[in-house]
Design a protein around this motif. Structure first.
Motif, PDB file in Angstrom:
ATOM      1  N   ARG A 195       2.408  15.782 -12.589  1.00 32.59           N
ATOM      2  CA  ARG A 195       2.396  16.783 -13.655  1.00 32.59           C
ATOM      3  C   ARG A 195       0.991  17.321 -13.831  1.00 32.59           C
ATOM      4  N   PRO A 196       0.827  18.628 -14.041  1.00 31.97           N
ATOM      5  CA  PRO A 196      -0.498  19.203 -14.232  1.00 31.97           C
ATOM      6  C   PRO A 196      -1.211  18.579 -15.415  1.00 31.97           C
ATOM      7  N   ALA A 197      -2.552  18.533 -15.336  1.00 28.57           N
ATOM      8  CA  ALA A 197      -3.349  17.875 -16.367  1.00 28.57           C
ATOM      9  C   ALA A 197      -3.222  18.536 -17.725  1.00 28.57           C
ATOM     10  N   ALA A 198      -2.762  19.792 -17.763  1.00 25.28           N
ATOM     11  CA  ALA A 198      -2.653  20.486 -19.048  1.00 25.28           C
ATOM     12  C   ALA A 198      -1.507  19.978 -19.899  1.00 25.28           C
ATOM     13  N   GLU A 199      -0.622  19.159 -19.326  1.00 29.35           N
ATOM     14  CA  GLU A 199       0.518  18.673 -20.081  1.00 29.35           C
ATOM     15  C   GLU A 199       0.247  17.242 -20.499  1.00 29.35           C
ATOM     16  N   PRO A 200       0.043  16.987 -21.789  1.00 28.07           N
ATOM     17  CA  PRO A 200      -0.500  15.716 -22.217  1.00 28.07           C
ATOM     18  C   PRO A 200       0.517  14.652 -22.525  1.00 28.07           C
ATOM     19  N   ALA A 201       0.042  13.679 -23.284  1.00 23.16           N
ATOM     20  CA  ALA A 201       0.784  12.464 -23.539  1.00 23.16           C
ATOM     21  C   ALA A 201       2.096  12.726 -24.227  1.00 23.16           C
ATOM     22  N   GLY A 202       3.021  11.751 -24.038  1.00 23.54           N
ATOM     23  CA  GLY A 202       4.281  11.771 -24.757  1.00 23.54           C
ATOM     24  C   GLY A 202       5.447  12.151 -23.883  1.00 23.54           C
ATOM     25  N   ALA A 203       5.240  12.965 -22.854  1.00 22.22           N
ATOM     26  CA  ALA A 203       6.337  13.361 -21.989  1.00 22.22           C
ATOM     27  C   ALA A 203       6.523  12.337 -20.894  1.00 22.22           C
ATOM     28  N   GLY A 204       7.766  12.239 -20.400  1.00 23.85           N
ATOM     29  CA  GLY A 204       8.126  11.134 -19.528  1.00 23.85           C
ATOM     30  C   GLY A 204       7.459  11.138 -18.182  1.00 23.85           C
ATOM     31  N   ARG A 205       7.024  12.283 -17.657  1.00 27.57           N
ATOM     32  CA  ARG A 205       6.462  12.299 -16.332  1.00 27.57           C
ATOM     33  C   ARG A 205       5.009  12.746 -16.378  1.00 27.57           C
ATOM     34  N   GLY A 206       4.300  12.263 -17.416  1.00 29.38           N
ATOM     35  CA  GLY A 206       2.924  12.697 -17.653  1.00 29.38           C
ATOM     36  C   GLY A 206       1.982  12.294 -16.555  1.00 29.38           C
ATOM     37  N   GLU A 207       0.769  12.854 -16.639  1.00 34.71           N
ATOM     38  CA  GLU A 207      -0.217  12.606 -15.600  1.00 34.71           C
ATOM     39  C   GLU A 207      -0.807  11.213 -15.709  1.00 34.71           C
ATOM     40  N   ALA A 208      -0.503  10.541 -16.818  1.00 33.13           N
ATOM     41  CA  ALA A 208      -0.795   9.126 -16.958  1.00 33.13           C
ATOM     42  C   ALA A 208      -2.246   8.791 -16.805  1.00 33.13           C
ATOM     43  N   GLY A 209      -3.095   9.606 -17.391  1.00 31.96           N
ATOM     44  CA  GLY A 209      -4.447   9.126 -17.521  1.00 31.96           C
ATOM     45  C   GLY A 209      -5.483   9.823 -16.700  1.00 31.96           C
ATOM     46  N   ARG A 210      -5.168  10.877 -15.963  1.00 35.10           N
ATOM     47  CA  ARG A 210      -6.172  11.588 -15.189  1.00 35.10           C
ATOM     48  C   ARG A 210      -6.324  12.982 -15.770  1.00 35.10           C
ATOM     49  N   GLY A 211      -7.535  13.450 -15.921  1.00 38.24           N
ATOM     50  CA  GLY A 211      -7.782  14.735 -16.566  1.00 38.24           C
ATOM     51  C   GLY A 211      -7.865  14.547 -18.061  1.00 38.24           C
ATOM     52  N   GLU A 212      -8.416  15.542 -18.768  1.00 38.88           N
ATOM     53  CA  GLU A 212      -8.658  15.395 -20.196  1.00 38.88           C
ATOM     54  C   GLU A 212      -7.379  15.154 -20.968  1.00 38.88           C
ATOM     55  N   ASN A 240       0.826  -1.213   0.000  1.00 36.19           N
ATOM     56  CA  ASN A 240       0.000   0.000   0.000  1.00 36.19           C
ATOM     57  C   ASN A 240       0.859   1.261   0.000  1.00 36.19           C
ATOM     58  N   ALA A 241       1.975   1.222   0.722  1.00 37.16           N
ATOM     59  CA  ALA A 241       2.872   2.380   0.757  1.00 37.16           C
ATOM     60  C   ALA A 241       3.519   2.598  -0.612  1.00 37.16           C
ATOM     61  N   LEU A 242       3.916   1.512  -1.260  1.00 36.63           N
ATOM     62  CA  LEU A 242       4.491   1.624  -2.602  1.00 36.63           C
ATOM     63  C   LEU A 242       3.472   2.200  -3.581  1.00 36.63           C
ATOM     64  N   LEU A 243       2.233   1.749  -3.477  1.00 40.93           N
ATOM     65  CA  LEU A 243       1.199   2.229  -4.378  1.00 40.93           C
ATOM     66  C   LEU A 243       0.912   3.712  -4.160  1.00 40.93           C
ATOM     67  N   LYS A 244       0.846   4.115  -2.916  1.00 43.27           N
ATOM     68  CA  LYS A 244       0.580   5.521  -2.615  1.00 43.27           C
ATOM     69  C   LYS A 244       1.657   6.412  -3.216  1.00 43.27           C
ATOM     70  N   ARG A 245       2.910   6.004  -3.062  1.00 38.65           N
ATOM     71  CA  ARG A 245       4.003   6.788  -3.605  1.00 38.65           C
ATOM     72  C   ARG A 245       3.974   6.781  -5.131  1.00 38.65           C
ATOM     73  N   ALA A 246       3.682   5.636  -5.726  1.00 38.96           N
ATOM     74  CA  ALA A 246       3.631   5.535  -7.188  1.00 38.96           C
ATOM     75  C   ALA A 246       2.563   6.449  -7.760  1.00 38.96           C
ATOM     76  N   ARG A 247       1.414   6.476  -7.131  1.00 39.45           N
ATOM     77  CA  ARG A 247       0.335   7.339  -7.623  1.00 39.45           C
ATOM     78  C   ARG A 247       0.709   8.808  -7.504  1.00 39.45           C
ATOM     79  N   SER A 248       1.392   9.183  -6.431  1.00 35.85           N
ATOM     80  CA  SER A 248       1.745  10.595  -6.255  1.00 35.85           C
ATOM     81  C   SER A 248       2.764  11.033  -7.289  1.00 35.85           C
ATOM     82  N   ILE A 249       3.682  10.153  -7.663  1.00 34.57           N
ATOM     83  CA  ILE A 249       4.677  10.492  -8.676  1.00 34.57           C
ATOM     84  C   ILE A 249       4.033  10.519 -10.055  1.00 34.57           C
ATOM     85  N   SER A 250       3.182   9.542 -10.342  1.00 36.52           N
ATOM     86  CA  SER A 250       2.559   9.457 -11.655  1.00 36.52           C
ATOM     87  C   SER A 250       1.697  10.667 -11.946  1.00 36.52           C
ATOM     88  N   PHE A 251       1.078  11.226 -10.928  1.00 35.09           N
ATOM     89  CA  PHE A 251       0.095  12.270 -11.144  1.00 35.09           C
ATOM     90  C   PHE A 251       0.618  13.669 -10.808  1.00 35.09           C
TER      91      PHE A 251
END
Length: 340
Positions: free
Chosen positions: A195-212, A182-193
């Motif tokens: 980047r602001p939602a305005a920055e879309p696909a293709g970049a290495g630290r993208g929001e990975a699926g949340r926001g338009e 659970n601790a690993l998952l919490k940290r993974a989600r915080s890192i994955s998300f």
């Protein structure tokens, strides 16, 4: 006698029958973990070899599918720990001729995956904990974001949020406590998300699926979106930077993994393509349509020679991101020749 019993008895045909329903999804799991089609093939082969050798010890306490995912996940973790397989990134100092990038991002290794290798995956939600749709979970934005995570965080995020395993099941597959998972998952989600939602696909630290923006390209494209992607490709072939830029969103991104240089916005992308991509009119492309990560993609050719792959992310009827892969190694997977 069951298929499992026959396989345990050394029947290779029965073993092939036993694992065949899971082969494609295991391959895609390895691809998400490693970001590489070639590495995923190698690790899948290691997984199946290990499963064959260890079949006698399979006690049946979990399903065959879960048992195979345990092997595949741990093989991927071993692969990622192997320092000898570390891939060199681009040296920012080596391209002093480039226009100033919007940002120098993280160096990640990433390859596109052909749509043909994604066919046959389960259409239904894999498990009760799944947070991502089937297409979303193979988009370039998602796979790129996953590559920025440490290996065990990467594994638990995929097991929980993509495959839908419960916390206790994911912990068991990784050989850690439920609290640790659970601790690993919490940290993974915080890192994955992060980047602001305005920055879309293709970049290495993208929001990975949340926001338009993060979800751009996740669902099937409409006919109008496919036409817009085709017009974008036509503009590149024609060397018409103005027409190309007109089809971009205001906040579009150009990325080139593993090179860390990232360009955002119509002006920055236009300058890059005019002076570097098209070499001030001295370079012309021929683009051959294909599909990658369920997104429009094109094999790139310059003077008849292969020049990598271009993958496009759509938001509405505009291009919100495009990812330029210069490596020709994946072209055979797409059925694309080295020369035209």
């Amino acid at each position: 006698m069951s298929v499992l019993d026959r396989a345990r008895g050394g029947d290779t045909g029965a073993f092939a029958e036993l694992i065949e329903p899971f082969r494609r999804e295991l391959f895609v799991h390895c691809y998400r973990m490693l970001g590489s089609v070639q590495d995923a093939e190698d690790v899948l082969q290691e997984t199946l070899t290990s499963a064959w050798r260890g079949l006698g010890g399979f006690a049946g306490r979990a399903s065959v599918r879960t048992w195979l995912y345990r092997i595949a996940t741990n093989r991927c973790l071993n692969w990622l720990r192997d320092a000898g397989r570390a891939r060199p990134g681009a040296d920012p100092a080596a391209r002093a001729d480039l226009p100033a990038p919007t940002r120098t991002g993280e160096t990640i290794w990433l390859q596109p995956i052909p749509d043909a290798l994604l066919e046959g995956l389960p259409d239904d939600t894999p498990g009760p904990e799944a947070r991502y749709e089937r297409r979303e979970a193979v988009s370039l934005a998602f796979v790129a974001a996953v590559q920025s995570l440490p290996p065990r965080q990467r594994a638990v995020l995929l097991l929980r949020d993509v495959l839908g395993y419960r916390a206790a099941e994911a912990a068991d597959l990784l050989g850690v406590t439920e609290d640790a998972a659970n601790a690993l998952l919490k940290r993974a989600r915080s890192i994955s998300f992060e980047r602001p939602a305005a920055e879309p696909a293709g970049a290495g630290r993208g929001e990975a699926g949340r926001g338009e923006a993060g979800r751009a390209g996740a669902g099937p494209l409409s006919a109008r979106q496919r036409l817009a992607a085709s017009r974008f490709a036509d503009a590149i072939e024609a060397g018409d930077v103005d027409a190309m830029v007109a089809l971009l969103t205001d906040d579009a991104w150009l990325t080139m993994p593993p090179a860390p240089f990232e360009y955002q916005g119509r002006a920055a992308i236009g300058e890059f393509f005019r002076h570097v991509g098209l070499a001030d009119g001295r370079r012309r492309y021929r683009l051959v349509p294909t599909g990658a990560n369920w997104q429009p993609a094109y094999g790139c050719y310059v003077s008849g020679r292969a020049h990598g792959l271009l993958v496009i992310t759509m938001r509405g009827e505009l291009v919100s991101a495009f990812t330029r892969f210069l490596d020709n190694a994946t072209l055979p997977y797409f059925g694309l020749p080295r020369s035209l």
